[in-house]
Design an enzyme around this catalytic site. Structure first.
Site, PDB file in Angstrom:
ATOM      1  N   ASP A  76       0.878  -1.173   0.000  1.00 41.25           N
ATOM      2  CA  ASP A  76       0.000   0.000   0.000  1.00 41.25           C
ATOM      3  C   ASP A  76       0.910   1.216   0.000  1.00 41.25           C
ATOM      4  OD1 ASP A  76      -2.758   0.837  -0.034  1.00 41.25           O
ATOM      5  OD2 ASP A  76      -2.350   1.798   1.873  1.00 41.25           O
ATOM      6  N   GLY A 158       0.681   8.848 -11.294  1.00 39.73           N
ATOM      7  CA  GLY A 158       0.169   9.448 -10.066  1.00 39.73           C
ATOM      8  C   GLY A 158       0.716  10.853  -9.827  1.00 39.73           C
ATOM      9  N   LYS A 180      14.490   6.453 -10.669  1.00 40.14           N
ATOM     10  CA  LYS A 180      13.392   6.447  -9.689  1.00 40.14           C
ATOM     11  C   LYS A 180      13.256   5.062  -9.060  1.00 40.14           C
ATOM     12  CE  LYS A 180       8.523   6.603  -8.779  1.00 40.14           C
ATOM     13  NZ  LYS A 180       7.157   6.460  -9.265  1.00 40.14           N
ATOM     14  N   HIS A 185      10.550   5.054  -2.646  1.00 40.19           N
ATOM     15  CA  HIS A 185       9.948   4.489  -1.430  1.00 40.19           C
ATOM     16  C   HIS A 185       9.712   2.988  -1.598  1.00 40.19           C
ATOM     17  CE1 HIS A 185       7.154   6.053  -4.340  1.00 40.19           C
ATOM     18  NE2 HIS A 185       6.119   5.447  -3.824  1.00 40.19           N
ATOM     19  N   ARG A 186       9.262   2.580  -2.785  1.00 38.31           N
ATOM     20  CA  ARG A 186       8.987   1.164  -3.036  1.00 38.31           C
ATOM     21  C   ARG A 186      10.303   0.371  -2.996  1.00 38.31           C
ATOM     22  NH1 ARG A 186       6.147   2.629  -6.812  1.00 38.31           N
ATOM     23  NH2 ARG A 186       4.274   3.020  -5.638  1.00 38.31           N
TER      24      ARG A 186
HETATM   25  P1  IMP Z   1      -2.082   1.764  -4.126  1.00 39.11           P
HETATM   26  O1  IMP Z   1      -0.842   1.538  -3.313  1.00 39.11           O
HETATM   27  O2  IMP Z   1      -2.179   0.861  -5.295  1.00 39.11           O
HETATM   28  O3  IMP Z   1      -3.298   1.784  -3.240  1.00 39.11           O
HETATM   29  O4  IMP Z   1      -2.006   3.202  -4.797  1.00 39.11           O
HETATM   30  C1  IMP Z   1      -1.552   4.289  -4.151  1.00 39.11           C
HETATM   31  C2  IMP Z   1      -1.675   5.587  -4.907  1.00 39.11           C
HETATM   32  O5  IMP Z   1      -0.612   6.391  -4.378  1.00 39.11           O
HETATM   33  C3  IMP Z   1      -1.442   5.555  -6.392  1.00 39.11           C
HETATM   34  O6  IMP Z   1      -2.624   5.498  -7.120  1.00 39.11           O
HETATM   35  C4  IMP Z   1      -0.772   6.908  -6.626  1.00 39.11           C
HETATM   36  O7  IMP Z   1      -1.737   7.897  -6.662  1.00 39.11           O
HETATM   37  C5  IMP Z   1       0.008   7.140  -5.359  1.00 39.11           C
HETATM   38  N1  IMP Z   1       1.401   6.687  -5.510  1.00 39.11           N
HETATM   39  C6  IMP Z   1       2.000   5.654  -4.899  1.00 39.11           C
HETATM   40  N2  IMP Z   1       3.278   5.510  -5.292  1.00 39.11           N
HETATM   41  C7  IMP Z   1       3.484   6.487  -6.198  1.00 39.11           C
HETATM   42  C8  IMP Z   1       4.621   6.857  -6.981  1.00 39.11           C
HETATM   43  O8  IMP Z   1       5.707   6.247  -6.963  1.00 39.11           O
HETATM   44  N3  IMP Z   1       4.438   7.906  -7.792  1.00 39.11           N
HETATM   45  C9  IMP Z   1       3.286   8.604  -7.883  1.00 39.11           C
HETATM   46  N4  IMP Z   1       2.204   8.305  -7.193  1.00 39.11           N
HETATM   47  C10 IMP Z   1       2.297   7.248  -6.340  1.00 39.11           C
END
Ligand code: IMP
Length: 202
Positions: A76, A158, A180, A185-186
């Protein structure tokens, strides 16, 4: 110390998104595990009702592990702004509305920051590995930076075009994807998982 995932172990990736399955399988390649998605197994998607990233990753991973009887990994992630008390945070995706239009979400961030001089922002990624008996291990990666305006760059997804990591000058939307992916963070969360679950040498 997290329970190890031996090479060849079957691991459920708690997602119904084929793009996410591919990305996560690539990041886990050093472990040599056999990834299958919750979508491919026909598992239901639980509602993301927790108040933080770790809580949501945990509820997704536990639901998939219990339903499949196999270890499961969920993630998440989201974008947070200091001047907005950490919003959009766990509802980062929802700010883009039903059309998943992130130009709308970024404009809302800018409008809500308003005249505040505090532009501190960060991305967070939480990972949770869960086993059918309820054991879990969680890993958190975070990158600090600045929310800029107007958006710059067409790469990424995003909120990438309005985020400049500390020490850099390019937004995530302008940066080489490889750069990147190596520092995000990932990447930070996955690096911890590989050390904790892969044993020595990974
Ligand atoms: P989920 O983790 O799939 O619930 O999505 C999280 C949301 O956070 C995404 O739809 C993006 O809007 C935002 N997000 C998470 N990681 C990134 C990133 O590396 N870049 C830009 N937006 C991010």
């Amino acid at each position: 110390m997290a329970r190890r995932l031996p090479p060849g172990a079957r691991l459920v990736i708690a997602t119904h998104n084929p793009g996410k399955l591919r990305e996560i399988s690539d990041l886990l390649a050093p472990l040599g595990v056999d990834c299958v998605s919750a979508g491919a197994l026909g598992l239901a998607e639980p509602e993301e009702t927790a108040a933080d990233f770790v809580g949501n990753a945990r509820l997704k991973a536990l639901a998939a592990a219990r339903a499949a009887g196999l270890p499961s990994l969920a993630d998440d992630s989201g974008f947070s702004v200091a001047a907005l008390g950490g919003a959009p945070g766990v509802v980062s995706a929802r700010w883009a509305g039903p059309d998943k239009d992130f130009s709308v979400a970024m404009a809302r961030v800018q409008a809500e920051i308003g005249a505040s001089a505090d532009r501190r922002a960060w991305f967070t990624a939480a990972l949770c590995l869960a086993w059918p008996d309820g054991e879990t291990a969680t890993f958190l990666g975070r990158v600090e930076g600045t929310a800029i305006w107007p958006p710059r760059g067409t790469r990424g997804f995003g909120y990438d075009p309005i985020f400049v990591p500390l020490g850099g000058s390019q937004t995530y939307g302008e940066m080489e994807p490889a750069q990147k992916h190596a520092t995000s963070h990932r990447a930070r969360a996955f690096a911890q998982l590989l050390v904790a679950c892969g044993g020595a040498g990974t």
